[in-house]
Write an enzyme that holds these catalytic residues in place. Structure first.
Site, mmCIF file in Angstrom:
data_model
loop_
_atom_site.group_PDB
_atom_site.id
_atom_site.type_symbol
_atom_site.label_atom_id
_atom_site.label_comp_id
_atom_site.label_asym_id
_atom_site.label_seq_id
_atom_site.Cartn_x
_atom_site.Cartn_y
_atom_site.Cartn_z
ATOM 1 N N ASP A 8 31.475 30.292 15.621
ATOM 2 C CA ASP A 8 31.338 29.066 16.664
ATOM 3 C C ASP A 8 31.196 29.522 17.963
ATOM 4 O OD1 ASP A 8 33.976 29.958 17.193
ATOM 5 O OD2 ASP A 8 34.789 27.673 16.768
ATOM 6 N N CYS A 66 35.555 32.929 15.089
ATOM 7 C CA CYS A 66 35.647 32.073 16.033
ATOM 8 C C CYS A 66 36.829 32.505 17.172
ATOM 9 C CB CYS A 66 36.559 30.728 15.312
ATOM 10 S SG CYS A 66 38.139 31.145 14.498
ATOM 11 N N GLY A 67 37.276 31.541 17.930
ATOM 12 C CA GLY A 67 38.047 32.015 19.025
ATOM 13 C C GLY A 67 38.920 32.988 18.703
ATOM 14 N N GLY A 69 39.895 33.672 15.225
ATOM 15 C CA GLY A 69 39.772 34.018 13.883
ATOM 16 C C GLY A 69 40.247 33.378 12.640
ATOM 17 N N ILE A 70 41.350 32.709 13.246
ATOM 18 C CA ILE A 70 42.194 31.823 12.191
ATOM 19 C C ILE A 70 41.614 30.525 11.526
ATOM 20 C CG2 ILE A 70 44.379 30.718 12.205
ATOM 21 C CD1 ILE A 70 45.375 32.655 14.304
ATOM 22 N N GLY A 71 40.922 29.906 12.387
ATOM 23 C CA GLY A 71 40.410 28.470 12.102
ATOM 24 C C GLY A 71 39.186 28.901 10.738
#
Length: 176
Positions: A8, A66-67, A69-71
């Site tokens: 993203d 992603c920002g 990596g967690i989501g």
């Protein structure tokens, strides 16, 4: 190796750099998007189709950003057959494959530098699942969660909430 990559807005810039490095190393890279920077995009829109492609063998392994990596990791792990994890070091990226048959490496585009991320990617792609009995046993227990969420290989079920905590919640709701 045929490698998928997706991100993203939070991982977009790093994805572009990792994509170039993967191509330079001779990997066949499939880009699952986003194909342009869009600060309003949502990680599940890329993580879910990407994870399905990994789970069905369209690509052998994948790098998902992603920002933090967690989501992206949370979303990808909702797909059966996916074993995704956020890694910040090459040891975890390698061992995640060797011991846990990890097939998606998640990285934080806003939390990890490109040099560290690239070391993680190289270790992740070079690693092979050991197939050791204890590792297969652990994976079987994790897979059993999908078919029977309350019992895993003979372990007793643990209630999600105790009666005492439910009563506290009821009391709080009655007052509120």
């Amino acid at each position: 190796m045929k490698v998928g990559i997706a991100a993203d807005h939070g991982g977009y810039q790093m994805k572009q750099k990792i994509y170039i490095l993967l191509n330079a190393k001779g990997h066949q890279v499939v880009d699952f998007g986003n194909l342009q920077y869009d600060r309003d995009d949502d990680y599940p829109d890329f993580a879910i189709p990407f994870a399905r492609a990994v789970a069905t063998g369209v690509v052998e392994r994948g790098v998902l950003l992603c920002g933090s990596g967690i989501g992206a990791s949370i979303a990808a792990n909702k797909i059966e057959g996916v074993r995704a994890a956020v890694c910040h070091d090459d040891f975890s990226a390698r061992q995640g494959v060797e011991d846990d048959d990890m097939n998606i490496l998640c990285l934080g585009g806003l939390t990890t530098g490109v040099a560290v991320a690239w070391n993680c990617v190289k270790s992740f792609l070079a690693a092979k699942f050991s197939g050791a009995d204890r590792h297969r046993r652990c994976l079987a227990k994790v897979s059993a969660i999908c078919t029977n969420p309350t019992v895993v290989s003979g372990l007793r079920a643990v209630p999600i909430a105790s009666e005492a905590s439910l009563q506290l919640q009821r009391n709080s709701e009655a007052k509120g």
